[in-house]
Design a protein around this motif. Structure first.
Motif, PDB file in Angstrom:
ATOM      1  N   ASP A  26     -25.376  -5.734  -8.370  1.00 24.77           N
ATOM      2  CA  ASP A  26     -26.084  -4.449  -8.360  1.00 24.77           C
ATOM      3  C   ASP A  26     -26.244  -3.897  -6.950  1.00 24.77           C
ATOM      4  O   ASP A  26     -26.319  -2.678  -6.753  1.00 24.77           O
ATOM      5  N   GLU A  27     -26.304  -4.796  -5.951  1.00 22.46           N
ATOM      6  CA  GLU A  27     -26.530  -4.369  -4.576  1.00 22.46           C
ATOM      7  C   GLU A  27     -25.233  -4.336  -3.754  1.00 22.46           C
ATOM      8  O   GLU A  27     -25.275  -4.088  -2.543  1.00 22.46           O
ATOM      9  N   PRO A  71     -30.424  -1.678  -4.967  1.00 20.38           N
ATOM     10  CA  PRO A  71     -29.483  -1.212  -5.988  1.00 20.38           C
ATOM     11  C   PRO A  71     -28.685   0.001  -5.511  1.00 20.38           C
ATOM     12  O   PRO A  71     -29.158   0.817  -4.717  1.00 20.38           O
ATOM     13  N   THR A  72     -27.456   0.082  -5.971  1.00 20.91           N
ATOM     14  CA  THR A  72     -26.566   1.160  -5.583  1.00 20.91           C
ATOM     15  C   THR A  72     -26.258   2.056  -6.779  1.00 20.91           C
ATOM     16  O   THR A  72     -26.427   1.678  -7.931  1.00 20.91           O
ATOM     17  N   ARG A  73     -25.766   3.246  -6.470  1.00 24.00           N
ATOM     18  CA  ARG A  73     -25.317   4.184  -7.505  1.00 24.00           C
ATOM     19  C   ARG A  73     -23.812   4.347  -7.378  1.00 24.00           C
ATOM     20  O   ARG A  73     -23.289   4.557  -6.298  1.00 24.00           O
ATOM     21  N   ALA A  74     -23.114   4.238  -8.499  1.00 25.44           N
ATOM     22  CA  ALA A  74     -21.651   4.266  -8.497  1.00 25.44           C
ATOM     23  C   ALA A  74     -21.137   5.615  -8.969  1.00 25.44           C
ATOM     24  O   ALA A  74     -21.811   6.349  -9.705  1.00 25.44           O
ATOM     25  N   GLY A  75     -19.910   5.948  -8.533  1.00 24.02           N
ATOM     26  CA  GLY A  75     -19.298   7.187  -8.969  1.00 24.02           C
ATOM     27  C   GLY A  75     -17.806   7.187  -8.711  1.00 24.02           C
ATOM     28  O   GLY A  75     -17.265   6.309  -8.038  1.00 24.02           O
ATOM     29  N   ARG A  83     -19.677   3.664  -4.129  1.00 25.77           N
ATOM     30  CA  ARG A  83     -21.074   3.319  -4.405  1.00 25.77           C
ATOM     31  C   ARG A  83     -21.894   3.770  -3.204  1.00 25.77           C
ATOM     32  O   ARG A  83     -21.412   3.747  -2.066  1.00 25.77           O
ATOM     33  N   CYS A  84     -23.143   4.129  -3.460  1.00 23.09           N
ATOM     34  CA  CYS A  84     -23.965   4.638  -2.364  1.00 23.09           C
ATOM     35  C   CYS A  84     -25.427   4.281  -2.558  1.00 23.09           C
ATOM     36  O   CYS A  84     -25.871   3.914  -3.655  1.00 23.09           O
ATOM     37  N   THR A  85     -26.175   4.368  -1.454  1.00 22.14           N
ATOM     38  CA  THR A  85     -27.631   4.315  -1.453  1.00 22.14           C
ATOM     39  C   THR A  85     -28.108   5.637  -0.861  1.00 22.14           C
ATOM     40  O   THR A  85     -27.318   6.555  -0.654  1.00 22.14           O
ATOM     41  N   GLU A  86     -29.397   5.710  -0.541  1.00 24.27           N
ATOM     42  CA  GLU A  86     -29.911   6.953   0.036  1.00 24.27           C
ATOM     43  C   GLU A  86     -29.387   7.191   1.446  1.00 24.27           C
ATOM     44  O   GLU A  86     -29.443   8.322   1.943  1.00 24.27           O
TER      45      GLU A  86
END
Length: 347
Positions: A26-27, A71-75, A83-86
Motif C-alpha cells: 500500500d505504501e 498509503p499511495t493513490r494509483a492511476g 502512484r502518488c502521495t500529497e
C-alpha cells in the motif's frame, strides 16, 4: 515549497519481494526490476519498470523499491502508470521503438519514442499537479550504436530535448537529475519521481554543465543536472545523476576502469560539496550517507570496480552492481547515488 515526505529506498532480492504482505504494498510508490525476474510478484496497481541490466553481484534479480511511508493513490495516464502521495509522484512508461509511427522527416524511432514518452509524462505531471521532474532513469538498447545516421544516445538527447521544449520546460539550468544507460534488450524505458515544486539543480565545478557540452558530443545537448536537491522533513533529499570519469567535458583515463571509477567518486564528492553549500546549515551530506547503483560496461571488470568502490565507501553502504553500456563508448563505468531519504539494505 513542498517537502519530500517519507521517501525510502530498498534494494531487495526478488525472493524477499515475493514474501511481502499485501498491506506492505500500500505504501509502495513504484518498483524497477533490475536483471532477470518475474514481474508477477508485483501487484498490478504498482508502477513497474523492467530494466534489462544484468545484476553482477548477489541475486540474479534486484528490485529497486521506492516507498512513501504512507498509503499511495494509483492511476494511469495514457501509457504512464503512476502512484502518488500529497508531495510526490512516481511513474513508469515503456515504449517499443518498433511500434512508433513512421516519421516522414526521417526522425529515428528512438527519438520519436523518447519524445512521446516524455510528452506523456509531462502531460500527466501538469494535469496531476506535480510539474517538477526530480529524477529520471532512462534505459534503451544499443546506446552507442550508430543507426539511422547517428549515434542512438544523440537521438535520445534530441527526443528528450524536443519534449522538454514542447512541454514548456527549460532545457538548461532548472533541469532534473537523470541517467541514460544502454540495456541488454527491451523497449525504451523511463521511470521517474516528480514533485509539487521545483527542486534545486546542483552542478559540478569540475565539469561543464551537460546542457552546455560542445557539439562534438552530439548536435543536441543532454538535458540533466549533475544532481537535484529537495527539502524534506528530516534532511534534504539528494539525487546524484549518473556520474562518470569526465572532467570539463572530456573523458579521462580511457581504458583504465579503476582510474575511471576513482574519478567518478571525485566527481561525486565535488557534487556533494556543492549540495552541502546549497543545503541548510548543519546538514551533512557525505559519500557514506548515500545508496549507490554502479553500472559496469564489461562484466569482467566487476572485481576491480568493487575493490575501488570499497576503498571509497567501505562495506556498509548499499551498492548494486549491474552491467550496462554507458553513454560514451570510452566510458567503462558510471555511478549514481541518492540520499537524504530512508534506506533499507536487504543484502
Amino acid at each position: 515549497m513542498s517537502l519530500v515526505r517519507g521517501l525510502s529506498l530498498a534494494y531487495m532480492p526478488m525472493s524477499s519481494v515475493r514474501e511481502c504482505a499485501p498491506q506492505w504494498w500500500d505504501e509502495v510508490l513504484g518498483v524497477a526490476i533490475l536483471g532477470e525476474g518475474d514481474a508477477g510478484c508485483v501487484p498490478s496497481g504498482v508502477p513497474l519498470a523492467r530494466v534489462a541490466t544484468p545484476v553482477l553481484a548477489g541475486p540474479r534479480s534486484v528490485c529497486e523499491v521506492w516507498r512513501a511511508g504512507r498509503p499511495t493513490r494509483a492511476g494511469v495516464h495514457g501509457r504512464v502508470r503512476y502512484r502518488c502521495t500529497e508531495s510526490m509522484l512516481f511513474g513508469a512508461i515503456a515504449l517499443d521503438e518498433g511500434e512508433m509511427p513512421v516519421d516522414a522527416d526521417g526522425v529515428s524511432a528512438l527519438q520519436r519514442a523518447t519524445r512521446a514518452a516524455y510528452r506523456e509524462v509531462f502531460d500527466l505531471l501538469d494535469e496531476a499537479g506535480y510539474p517538477a521532474l526530480f529524477r529520471a532513469w532512462n534505459y534503451f538498447p544499443a546506446i552507442n550504436a550508430v543507426i539511422d545516421g547517428s549515434e542512438r544516445y544523440w537521438q535520445f538527447n534530441a527526443g528528450r530535448q524536443d519534449a522538454f521544449g514542447a512541454g514548456g520546460r527549460s532545457t538548461i539550468g532548472s533541469v532534473p537529475a537523470a541517467c541514460a544507460l544502454g540495456s541488454a534488450s527491451g523497449p525504451f524505458t523511463l521511470y521517474f519521481i516528480a514533485l509539487r515544486d521545483a527542486p534545486q539543480a546542483i552542478e559540478n565545478p569540475r565539469q561543464v554543465c551537460a546542457y552546455h557540452y560542445p557539439r562534438q558530443y552530439g548536435p543536441r545537448s543532454p538535458t540533466f543536472a549533475r544532481a537535484s536537491l529537495a527539502p524534506s522533513l528530516t534532511s534534504p533529499t539528494l539525487f546524484v545523476s549518473g556520474t562518470a570519469s569526465i572532467v570539463g567535458h572530456e573523458t579521462l583515463h580511457r581504458g583504465d576502469v579503476v582510474a575511471q571509477t576513482a574519478e567518478s567518486f571525485r566527481n561525486i564528492e565535488a557534487v556533494l560539496g556543492e549540495a552541502r553549500r546549497a543545503a541548510p546549515a548543519g546538514i551533512a551530506l557525505a559519500p557514506g550517507d548515500l545508496a549507490y547503483k554502479v553500472y559496469v560496461r564489461h562484466a569482467g571488470d566487476l572485481d576491480a570496480v568493487r575493490r575501488c568502490v570499497r576503498e571509497h565507501l567501505g562495506d556498509a553502504v548499499p551498492v548494486v552492481y549491474v552491467q550496462a553500456d554507458v553513454c560514451r563508448e570510452d566510458l567503462l563505468v558510471e555511478v549514481e547515488a541518492s540520499g537524504g531519504h530512508a534506506m533499507e539494505d536487504w543484502r
